[in-house]
Scaffold this motif. Structure first.
Motif, PDB file in Angstrom:
ATOM      1  N   GLU A  47       0.828  -1.207   0.000  1.00  0.00           N
ATOM      2  CA  GLU A  47       0.000   0.000   0.000  1.00  0.00           C
ATOM      3  C   GLU A  47       0.864   1.260   0.000  1.00  0.00           C
ATOM      4  O   GLU A  47       0.551   2.244  -0.675  1.00  0.00           O
ATOM      5  CB  GLU A  47      -0.947   0.016   1.207  1.00  0.00           C
ATOM      6  CG  GLU A  47      -1.994  -1.102   1.219  1.00  0.00           C
ATOM      7  CD  GLU A  47      -3.006  -1.029   0.090  1.00  0.00           C
ATOM      8  OE1 GLU A  47      -3.076   0.008  -0.603  1.00  0.00           O
ATOM      9  OE2 GLU A  47      -3.726  -2.024  -0.116  1.00  0.00           O
ATOM     10  N   VAL A  94      -9.141   6.520   2.311  1.00  0.00           N
ATOM     11  CA  VAL A  94      -8.649   7.664   1.531  1.00  0.00           C
ATOM     12  C   VAL A  94      -9.835   8.561   1.148  1.00  0.00           C
ATOM     13  O   VAL A  94      -9.773   9.793   1.271  1.00  0.00           O
ATOM     14  CB  VAL A  94      -7.885   7.192   0.270  1.00  0.00           C
ATOM     15  CG1 VAL A  94      -7.422   8.377  -0.563  1.00  0.00           C
ATOM     16  CG2 VAL A  94      -6.676   6.335   0.665  1.00  0.00           C
ATOM     17  N   TYR A  98      -3.044   7.846  -0.027  1.00  0.00           N
ATOM     18  CA  TYR A  98      -2.893   6.933   1.110  1.00  0.00           C
ATOM     19  C   TYR A  98      -1.630   7.237   1.909  1.00  0.00           C
ATOM     20  O   TYR A  98      -0.552   7.391   1.339  1.00  0.00           O
ATOM     21  CB  TYR A  98      -2.845   5.495   0.595  1.00  0.00           C
ATOM     22  CG  TYR A  98      -2.531   4.475   1.661  1.00  0.00           C
ATOM     23  CD1 TYR A  98      -3.525   4.017   2.518  1.00  0.00           C
ATOM     24  CD2 TYR A  98      -1.241   3.980   1.812  1.00  0.00           C
ATOM     25  CE1 TYR A  98      -3.243   3.092   3.500  1.00  0.00           C
ATOM     26  CE2 TYR A  98      -0.950   3.049   2.794  1.00  0.00           C
ATOM     27  CZ  TYR A  98      -1.953   2.612   3.639  1.00  0.00           C
ATOM     28  OH  TYR A  98      -1.653   1.700   4.612  1.00  0.00           O
TER      29      TYR A  98
END
Ligand code: FES
Ligand code: FES
Lengths: 732, 153
Positions: A442, A518, A560
């Protein structure tokens, strides 16, 4: 909360129930031609020549080969080993060698049959067990796409040894809408691709390399199911449609027929999992060693990530002081395997759960007792050294057991069922599933989303797609809740890479938990931006809107931000493998005919820790749909292949998925142990329902018939064969 | 060949080779793309329509066979902008996910409910056994059908 924890009807629901939702095959651009694919007929061969059958009428037909590719002949993904069209060599029977387009689909298919390819055969390697070290070289030095070893703790010196070997077969996603794509020219000499897909930015990346320029955009049509099958393959069909569009000078549509879709697109990786464990007399795990072999097929695709996730779930949801895991995914001359819901974890969790049953059997204890004893709890440490929090293992186990106490529904026996040869059994299995990408995935991806205020409506801009799971509805619920407004004021923008940012792929149980967070942050920033613009300190969205003096559009973006507390060492495979885990327990009740081996499901009860159910109706839909895919894999779904790797079960009559009468009554309980990093506490839930049920079915058949089944699928033939083996062993 | 038939209560005509699939006639020539193609061989039910009161797979029906007949598709379920009870029930119970199977299920469910407005779960499962869904696990669909009349009330 007004919008969270409520089963609001899905935003695309009315379009879907009225037949107005537009899928790719519902589009007919003016002058559109139809494309078809000429595929290899051997598993490994040199291409000597490609010719047109002189007897065929080629007017109004275009042909494309590797020579027509303007940029690089590659479908860019993790590595660049897979070509868009075979050039010189074919490495599996379904590899695309040439493409044709014609005004009608039937004519294109006919033309494809009249492209003659001459091959010089090369040696073929189909068995993954023979792959490593074979003189037949497919990939790299040793045919290994990825090999991983993880160790933790010191080996114990005492303990009872329990060994088992478990096998799982391929599985076909069988989304009801076959793969499809349309390519058309843009006014700037670029291309627009519109199709059925999960990850528009994957397709975009592949197309830029293929075309050698970036005048291309990718649009998602309403997508009729994906389950991982539309994660990477759409890049291939988009590349093919794009090449045909360039050559034909007009839009080209490619829609796979069902048989082509089943034969050529990716499947779940088949696997062999060998486990050796040491256990204390009371059943406590002392050591757990697992060795995993997966068949990747001819190209790398997503295999390295699949073996990684498989390995990280290979202990099952159980604590153990000494763990050694090793896994390899290897090359064969088979059509490449790829993503399918669960992504390696269903394979290893089937093995782990069957192994727990084996331990119970060998120790003469109940499978439930062995599980209760070893189940992960808060503060336990995994094989990678991750300390677990928000653990829902015990909670889902007790919740499922309680739900399964209700009397079974009466079943109307189908003809031929319920006679003297039918036996009943109950089986239970647990699962855990890492939510979101593994490790630094991520942080590396940096998923983005944006929120735009236009005409007092909010538009969510995200590349995370709606594939039936309800992502769009969940995003609107998150924004509406965060800003305290009604749902009808929030919309999700069309997924066009020209307009929406890259939120990362729609995979890995990450859409609600990661992208949702997000999106939630874009809403918070929208409020802050309005406060800054108006000078108001109000938190009320409408008050802020009313205070605006201009009506100009306003946009907030967010990327993110990795949780600084999560640490992952990619090289040593140590640290926090996942931000958090989901937990699930399934209990199946079934009847099985000891004469024929036919299984009939009666009820499937499950309890799953979802963190927080943003929309319980959608959450239950994910859990039940995933569970049935697992129940189908357990007993019905068998990919039958010939000795060169061609899929023979290439129709819905030969690759059987469950119908409504094959399916059990489903009782689905949600447990909520919130994860602070997810929006309103949500954890990812898309894949976990796929992980456990097959092992529960094996346990139930074992209870009913006394046979041990360690291989999927447990088709009637296999059940009967195992019963015969057991009988012959008993008679000695 | 010139063929006339009624679709969702309206008279329509097409000029097509007689063996053209009804599914293609609807989707490509009458602009009714609600019925979908999932398999093209009568096994998935995504192409289901009601032909003279009977659910058929339109991928198996040659258009010549519907001359003079009456066809009902998913587009004909809602009336005057108002959803049919089975459509509303599908929304309420979350019976449509990706939605590709939904038109076929709705048509088959409507046909069942016309004959039996209060089916048991087993009756609903039996009536829908010709339709495949890969997303829902069927429980939500069964619930939607069993409770369709309650949604109307
Ligand atoms: S498309 Fe007609 S039954 Fe599948
Ligand atoms: S909702 Fe996707 S196939 Fe049924």
């Amino acid at each position: 909360m007004k919008n969270i924890g409520i089963g609001v009807p899905r935003g695309d629901g009315v379009a879907k129930v009225t037949g107005k939702a537009i899928y790719v095959d519902d589009l007919h651009p003016d002058g559109c031609w139809h494309g078809a694919t000429v595929r290899a007929s051997c598993a490994h061969a040199r291409i000597v020549k490609i010719e047109r059958d002189p007897a065929f009428d080629w007017t109004d037909v275009v042909i494309v080969t590797a020579r027509d590719i303007p940029g690089e002949n590659v479908i860019a993904l993790i590595t660049d080993d897979q070509p868009c069209l075979a050039d010189g060599v074919v490495r599996h029977v379904e590899e695309a060698v040439a493409l044709v387009a014609a005004p009608e689909r039937e004519r294109a298919l006919d033309a494809a049959r009249h492209v003659r390819i001459t091959y010089e055969p090369l040696p073929v390697l189909i068995d993954p067990e023979q792959s490593i070290g074979s003189p037949i070289r497919i990939y790299g030095e040793n045919n290994v796409f990825k090999q991983i070893t993880i160790r933790r703790g010191d080996p114990p010196t005492v303990g009872r040894v329990v060994r088992g070997v478990y096998h799982v077969g391929h599985q076909e996603q069988l989304y009801l809408e076959p793969q499809g794509m349309i390519a058309s020219a843009r006014t700037d000499a670029g291309l627009t691709l519109i199709g059925s897909l999960q990850c528009p930015y994957y397709v975009l990346k592949a197309l830029k390399r293929l075309l050698g320029h970036d005048r291309v955009n990718v649009v998602q049509a309403t997508t009729g199911g994906g389950f991982g099958g539309k994660e990477d393959y759409p890049s291939m069909i988009a590349a093919h449609a794009a090449l045909l569009c360039l050559k034909a000078g007009r839009p080209v549509k490619m829609i796979y027929r069902r048989d082509e879709d089943i034969r050529a697109t990716t499947k779940r990786h088949p696997a062999r999992v060998s486990i050796e464990s040491l256990v204390a007399p009371d059943g406590r795990l002392l050591s757990w060693k697992a060795d995993i072999l997966m068949d990747g097929g001819a190209y790398n695709t997503l295999s390295p990530v699949v073996i990684s996730r498989g390995l990280l779930h290979a202990t099952g949801p159980y604590a153990c002081p000494h763990v050694e895991l090793s896994g390899a995914v290897v090359a064969t001359h088979s059509p490449p395997n790829g993503a399918f819901r669960g992504f390696g974890a269903p394979q290893t969790l089937f093995a782990a759960e069957r192994h727990m049953d084996r331990i119970a059997r060998e120790l003469g204890r109940s499978p439930l007792e062995i599980r209760r004893l070893n189940l992960y709890r808060d503060g336990d440490v995994t094989v990678t050294g991750q300390t677990l929090y928000d653990v829902g293992g015990a909670a889902v186990l007790e919740e499922a057991l309680a739900a399964a106490e209700a009397p079974l529904p009466a079943v109307a026996a189908q003809p031929g069922e319920g006679g003297a040869s039918w036996r009943s059994g109950r089986g239970l299995a647990l699962a855990f599933h890492g939510c979101g990408f593994t490790g630094n995935g991520e942080a590396w991806l940096k998923g983005k989303a944006a929120l735009e205020l236009r005409d007092s409506k909010l538009h969510i801009l995200t590349g995370a797609t709606e594939i039936g799971q309800g992502a769009e509805t969940i995003f609107t619920q998150i924004v509406a809740e965060e800003l305290g407004i009604s749902l009808d004021r929030v919309e999700v923008a069309r997924h066009d890479t020209a307009e929406v940012p890259d939120s990362g792929p729609t995979v890995a149980s990450r859409t609600t938990m990661v992208v949702g967070a997000v999106v939630q942050e874009t809403a918070r920033r929208m409020r802050a931006a309005l406060q800054a613009e108006t000078g108001s300190t109000s938190r009320d969205f409408d008050t802020l809107l009313a205070a605006r003096t201009v009506d100009s559009p306003l946009r907030t973006d967010h990327t993110y931000e990795p949780d600084p507390n999560l640490v992952w060492d990619e090289h040593r495979y140590s640290g926090d493998a996942y931000p958090t885990f989901g937990w699930s327990c399934g209990i199946v009740d079934l009847d099985v005919d000891e004469d024929t081996g036919v299984v009939r499901y009666r009820r499937f009860v499950s309890a799953t820790d979802v963190g927080r159910a943003i929309n319980p109706v959608l959450a239950i839909g994910q859990l039940e749909g995933g569970a049935l895919q697992a129940l189908g894999w357990a007993t019905l779904e068998e990919v039958v292949r010939d000795d060169v790797g061609r899929v023979r079960s290439d129709r819905v009559t030969t690759y059987i998925i469950p119908t409504s009468v094959d399916s059990p009554q489903m009782v689905t309980r949600l447990v909520e142990i919130p994860y602070a990093g997810g929006p309103f506490g949500a954890k990812g839930i898309g894949e976990i329902p796929m992980d456990g049920p097959a092992a529960a079915v094996a346990a139930a058949i074992e209870e009913a018939l006394g046979v041990v089944l360690d291989r999927l699928p447990m088709t009637p033939e296999r059940v009967v064969a195992e019963m015969n083996v057991a009988l012959s062993e008993r008679s000695f | 060949m010139h063929i006339e038939f009624s679709v969702n209560g309206e008279r329509r005509e097409v000029d097509l080779p007689p063996m053209t699939r009804l599914l293609d006639a609807l989707r490509e020539h009458l602009d009714l793309t609600g019925a979908k193609e999932g398999c093209g061989e009568g096994e998935c039910g995504a192409c289901s329509v009601i032909l003279d009161g009977e659910v058929v797979c339109s991928c198996l029906v040659p258009v010549v066979q519907v001359a003079g007949a009456s066809v009902r598709t998913v587009e004909g379920l809602a009336r005057a902008g108002e959803l049919d009870s089975i459509q509303a029930s599908f929304l309420k119970h979350g019976a449509a996910q990706c939605g590709i199977c939904t038109p076929g299920f709705l048509v088959a469910a409507r046909d069942l409910l016309d004959r039996n407005p209060h089916p048991t779960p087993d009756q609903a499962r039996d009536a829908l056994a010709g339709n495949l869904c890969r997303c829902t696990g069927y429980q939500a669909i069964v619930d939607a059908v069993v409770h369709a009349e309650a949604v109307r009330e």
